[in-house]
Design an enzyme around this catalytic site. Structure first.
Site, PDB file in Angstrom:
ATOM      1  CD  GLU A 154      -0.524   7.698  -0.409  1.00  0.00           C
ATOM      2  OE1 GLU A 154       0.069   7.086   0.510  1.00  0.00           O
ATOM      3  OE2 GLU A 154      -1.699   8.085  -0.323  1.00  0.00           O
ATOM      4  CE  LYS A 183      -1.778  11.123   7.410  1.00  0.00           C
ATOM      5  NZ  LYS A 183      -1.141  10.475   6.248  1.00  0.00           N
ATOM      6  CD  GLU A 242       0.706   7.241   8.752  1.00  0.00           C
ATOM      7  OE1 GLU A 242       0.147   8.092   8.043  1.00  0.00           O
ATOM      8  OE2 GLU A 242       1.091   6.144   8.310  1.00  0.00           O
ATOM      9  CD  GLU A 273      -0.767  15.622   5.495  1.00  0.00           C
ATOM     10  OE1 GLU A 273      -2.014  15.725   5.457  1.00  0.00           O
ATOM     11  OE2 GLU A 273      -0.126  14.771   4.832  1.00  0.00           O
TER      12      GLU A 273
END
Length: 385
Positions: free
Chosen positions: A265, A322, A328, A319
């Protein structure tokens, strides 16, 4: 003599059962997270990946909808045995076996499942799950061998920066002593079966926590004076390479000089809270554009020039579900509707204001003939009125 040597070598390989499997045949991949209630369907995601020539992805589960949609695509997928199953899998080998039979085997070989990540960022958290990691990894590997899949599916586990006691300068890369009761057996096993070491490396997080001492250009692959490691005398002009080399050094210190490092990541948030400096669309675009360019060069790092750098960017989409700080929910290369979050050369499923504007500026939308038609139509309308 030559024939007997070959037979001896073959016997050793068979005895060890260590056929090296590579789950990542390219250099650039993307993490396909789905903690969201508004992202495109797996079928549309496949279209998005194909149009942008992305051939490697990681998912954080073994979603049947994704595995079914990607059948015949040729895109290599690394799936994940969820953290919550690790303790059970470590205690009972049949858990891992049944999980693979249920979640992976029905989709093979049409769907290219090339790796299983056993959990995500396990070490540095709960002690019970940390103790379960190595037994769970071994259970998954044994299950793959029993199903005759261990020569095509790699077993791994990604780590956070929490496993290090030091990473700066790169020559100081060192694992925490408290991690070695878990890391030691894990590295021994991975070395035996040929698995690489996966690390989640975020220059964004490093800059976020210490913006006064880190040159943002160094974090973003932009021109800067860089650093010189006082021990190795190697020059680093970006933090990504420095993080990877710190990992190589840490591995070398515990006896694993030849183990490959892959970044599972890395990414940059396009939006954040007031306490998250650097989280802007401009910086996210700069980091991810330069990261893509750097990985596509297929070259190594200053400390390991012959070990080609590989990495998965985080993440495919913003997203919205999250938890945590605003950043985030804003690591995506694409927005929830499939349009680009910022222009770095990728194509979205639908046009966005950012892409349309850039399209116009590049002269790829408005051609000369079309401008003449528009001008004539405008004059005609004015004349009629």
């Amino acid at each position: 003599m030559a024939n007997s040597s070959f037979i001896c070598l073959l016997f050793i390989l068979l005895f060890n059962g260590s056929i090296v499997v590579h789950a990542f045949t390219g250099t650039y991949g993307v993490n396909y997270g789905k903690i969201s209630d508004n992202i495109p369907s797996p079928e549309d995601v496949l279209k998005l990946l194909r149009s942008n020539k992305i051939k490697n992805i990681r998912i954080y589960d073994a979603d049947h909808r994704v595995l079914r949609a990607f059948s015949g695509s040729g895109i290599e997928i690394s799936v994940c045995l969820p953290n919550e199953l690790l303790i059970d899998a470590s205690r009972n080998g049949s858990i891992a076996l049944e999980w693979i039979k249920l979640n992976l085997q029905p989709f093979l070989p049409d769907t290219s499942i090339s790796g299983i990540a056993v959990g995500n960022e396990i070490l540095g958290g709960d002690i019970a799950i940390s103790e379960a990691l190595v037994p769970a990894v071994k259970s998954v590997y044994r299950a793959l061998r029993r199903l005759r899949l261990s020569d095509t599916i790699e077993v791994s586990t990604p780590h956070s920066e929490a496993i290090f006691s030091s990473t700066y300068p790169p020559s100081n890369g060192t694992f925490k002593e408290s991690m070695m009761p878990y890391l030691g057996p894990l590295l021994h096993f991975f070395n035996r079966v040929g698995s690489p070491f996966y690390i989640n490396a975020y220059p964004f997080l490093a800059y976020k926590f210490d913006p006064s001492h880190i040159d943002i250009n160094y974090a973003l692959f932009q021109p800067n004076k860089g650093i010189v490691d006082p021990k190795t005398k190697l020059h680093y002009d970006n933090m990504f390479d420095a993080m990877v080399d710190a990992t190589y050094v840490a591995l070398e210190k515990v006896g694993y000089k030849k183990m490959p490092v892959i970044v599972s990541e890395t990414g940059w948030a396009s939006k954040g809270d007031d306490s998250e400096p650097g989280a802007t669309p401009k910086n996210a675009r700069t980091y991810n554009f330069n990261l893509h360019k750097r990985l596509m060069l297929k070259k190594g790092t200053p400390y390991r020039p012959k070990m080609v750098a590989k990495g998965y960017v985080f993440a495919l989409f913003n997203e919205n579900l999250k938890p945590g700080p605003t950043s985030e929910r804003n690591f995506g290369l694409f927005k929830a509707d499939g349009s680009i979050a910022y222009d770095m050369g990728f194509k979205g499923l639908v046009p966005s204001s950012a892409s349309s504007k850039d399209f116009v500026l590049r002269g790829q939308f408005w051609n000369f003939q079309f401008l003449i038609i528009v001008a004539c139509a405008t004059i005609l309308i004015l004349f009629i009125e």
